[in-house]
Design a protein around this motif. Structure first.
Motif, PDB file in Angstrom:
ATOM      1  N   LYS A  21     -85.452 -11.009  20.128  1.00  0.00           N
ATOM      2  CA  LYS A  21     -85.234  -9.334  20.245  1.00  0.00           C
ATOM      3  C   LYS A  21     -85.692  -8.764  21.345  1.00  0.00           C
ATOM      4  O   LYS A  21     -85.058  -7.864  21.750  1.00  0.00           O
ATOM      5  N   ALA A  25     -83.547  -6.569  24.260  1.00  0.00           N
ATOM      6  CA  ALA A  25     -83.772  -5.290  24.665  1.00  0.00           C
ATOM      7  C   ALA A  25     -84.171  -4.971  26.105  1.00  0.00           C
ATOM      8  O   ALA A  25     -83.461  -3.947  26.521  1.00  0.00           O
ATOM      9  N   VAL A 116     -90.266  -0.062  20.715  1.00  0.00           N
ATOM     10  CA  VAL A 116     -90.400  -0.787  19.388  1.00  0.00           C
ATOM     11  C   VAL A 116     -91.607  -0.424  18.909  1.00  0.00           C
ATOM     12  O   VAL A 116     -91.445  -0.056  17.502  1.00  0.00           O
ATOM     13  N   MET A 174     -81.407   1.062  24.348  1.00  0.00           N
ATOM     14  CA  MET A 174     -81.950   0.085  23.034  1.00  0.00           C
ATOM     15  C   MET A 174     -81.555   0.735  21.707  1.00  0.00           C
ATOM     16  O   MET A 174     -81.133   0.120  20.782  1.00  0.00           O
ATOM     17  N   LEU A 181     -81.400  -5.322  17.002  1.00  0.00           N
ATOM     18  CA  LEU A 181     -82.682  -5.377  17.187  1.00  0.00           C
ATOM     19  C   LEU A 181     -83.426  -5.139  15.775  1.00  0.00           C
ATOM     20  O   LEU A 181     -84.715  -5.412  15.599  1.00  0.00           O
TER      21      LEU A 181
END
Length: 183
Positions: A21, A25, A116, A174, A181
């Motif tokens: 992931k 990204a 994130v 993103m 994600l």
């Protein structure tokens, strides 16, 4: 190399879903940056997608990380600028970032981690509710997401981008793949 071939190569060498992931990204942000600068989106996105191709095999030897990956990518026939950007993204090597792609990959890698982490501290755990002012506040908290090097993120200035503009491009990229994600 097509994106599908790159995804297959990534799956072969990267088993950890969170690391995959992360690579997705970085790919998304690199594509957005290429578009911003009028560069080759396919090459830039390949550099982002494959930048940590060797991480699982070199995680205990940070001085080898990205060198092994660059060798793998060179053997696969990826363009030299992609191979060099992958090699130079690891600051342990002290390699000069000589072009926009290598400068972008270097700064983008930790930015995705910061974004994130910012999403995960919110109860909703969604990228959609994150904005640049929220990211800027988290960026200035030294104890927040310590693994996301502020110095490396700030290297976006090498691209001629302000921190806010860099975060805006990265966050939008993103958010566009939030489903992939899981955020």
């Amino acid at each position: 190399m097509t994106r599908q071939e790159a995804l297959q190569l990534l799956a072969k060498h990267v088993k950890n879903q969170n690391l995959r992931k992360h690579c997705l990204a970085v790919e998304a942000v690199m594509r957005a940056l290429a578009r911003h600068f009028g560069e080759d989106e396919e090459k830039w996105s390949l550099a982002g997608l494959l930048h940590d191709i060797d991480y699982e095999s070199t995680k205990d030897a940070p001085h080898r990380h990205s060198l092994v990956g660059a060798e793998m990518l060179a053997r696969e026939g990826l363009p030299e600028e992609v191979v060099y950007a992958v090699k130079a993204h690891n600051g342990h090597h002290g390699l000069a970032r000589t072009d926009l792609m290598s400068k972008a990959l270097y700064a983008t890698d930790p930015l995705t981690g910061l974004i994130v982490a910012a999403a995960l501290i919110r109860p909703e755990k969604k990228l959609a509710i994150i904005d640049v002012p929220f990211l800027m506040n988290r960026y200035h908290e030294k104890s927040f997401a310590r693994g996301a090097s502020r110095e490396t993120i700030a290297a976006c200035s090498e691209l001629g981008l302000s921190l806010e503009d860099f975060m805006h491009i990265g966050l939008e990229a993103m958010q566009a793949i939030a489903g992939e994600l899981g955020l």
